[in-house]
Design a protein around this motif. Sequence first.
Motif, PDB file in Angstrom:
ATOM      1  N   ALA A  87       0.812  -1.269   0.048  1.00  0.00           N
ATOM      2  CA  ALA A  87       0.008  -0.011   0.044  1.00  0.00           C
ATOM      3  C   ALA A  87       1.437   1.136   0.101  1.00  0.00           C
ATOM      4  O   ALA A  87       2.130   0.934   0.211  1.00  0.00           O
ATOM      5  N   VAL A  88      -0.268   2.495  -0.488  1.00  0.00           N
ATOM      6  CA  VAL A  88       0.800   3.413  -0.627  1.00  0.00           C
ATOM      7  C   VAL A  88       0.023   5.142  -0.027  1.00  0.00           C
ATOM      8  O   VAL A  88      -1.706   4.804   0.125  1.00  0.00           O
ATOM      9  N   ARG A  89       0.571   5.964   1.332  1.00  0.00           N
ATOM     10  CA  ARG A  89      -0.318   7.122   1.316  1.00  0.00           C
ATOM     11  C   ARG A  89       0.052   8.397   1.254  1.00  0.00           C
ATOM     12  O   ARG A  89       1.286   7.471   1.562  1.00  0.00           O
ATOM     13  N   GLY A  90      -0.440   9.129   1.271  1.00  0.00           N
ATOM     14  CA  GLY A  90       0.078  10.409   1.767  1.00  0.00           C
ATOM     15  C   GLY A  90       0.758  10.771   0.918  1.00  0.00           C
ATOM     16  O   GLY A  90       1.240  12.242   0.271  1.00  0.00           O
ATOM     17  N   GLY A  91       0.476  10.959  -0.460  1.00  0.00           N
ATOM     18  CA  GLY A  91       1.357  11.618  -1.835  1.00  0.00           C
ATOM     19  C   GLY A  91       0.355  11.928  -2.349  1.00  0.00           C
ATOM     20  O   GLY A  91      -1.254  12.639  -2.682  1.00  0.00           O
ATOM     21  N   ASN A  92       0.439  12.752  -3.236  1.00  0.00           N
ATOM     22  CA  ASN A  92      -0.395  13.723  -4.133  1.00  0.00           C
ATOM     23  C   ASN A  92      -0.976  13.251  -5.033  1.00  0.00           C
ATOM     24  O   ASN A  92      -0.964  11.299  -5.495  1.00  0.00           O
TER      25      ASN A  92
END
Length: 246
Positions: A87-92
């Motif tokens: 997973a990934v989070r916090g990006g534009n």
Amino acid sequence: MAVETTSTARPSFDLKSAQLPVVAVALRDTDVRVLVADLAQRLADDPDFFDNDPVLIDLAHVREAGQEIDFAVLVEALRQHRTLPVAVRGGNAAQMAAARAVGLTAAPEAAPVRHAAPEIHEIVREVEVVREVPAPLADALIVDKPLRSGQRVYARGTDLVVLAMVSYGAEVIADGNIHVYAPLRGRAIAGARGHTGARIFSTCMEPQLLSIAGIYRTIETDLPADVAAKPAKVRLDGEKIIIEPV
């Protein structure tokens, strides 16, 4: 003659919520080549540090960066070190789209990082809120046998008490505090659900990794003489792991 029957067969599956410990990798540079080199250097002496641990990539610190992130190279580098990027989070918007393109799932945003307020009374109110958040924990989980390399124990919703050695490569996890009344040589993760007030205690502090509320510290160099292989406690000070003698 037809006979009516009532089926009592059990369903083939159940749907339940699951809360699992995840390693968060917070990027501070968009140049993946730098990250790959840093990973190789940090794990050179311990290639088995990870054991197919799920990984969440946190982009909060680089969301304003103009350079693109090569997620394909990043994911492959993490996999080579025995982790499972999921997973990934916090990006534009562009970063999140690029991450999804290589198979990563968008995770919920992390709580915003609080910066010190200019007035002291603001800090006092924040501390009071933090103290009220953790729910009461259940009775502690007690383990009275040594934990060997590759073994993992998770005390969900409570403290963990270990009465025997935690060997190098073993892992102890608790939503509350961790007490090890023996040598602690493996990985200890307290406050696994974000309890920043959690503590880690050991009568012989020799850890491979320490973590409280998602803040990690790997022990790459010898600990100070006043805590190495001696009774010590571990606490969180902001975003810094503090190890002190008992």
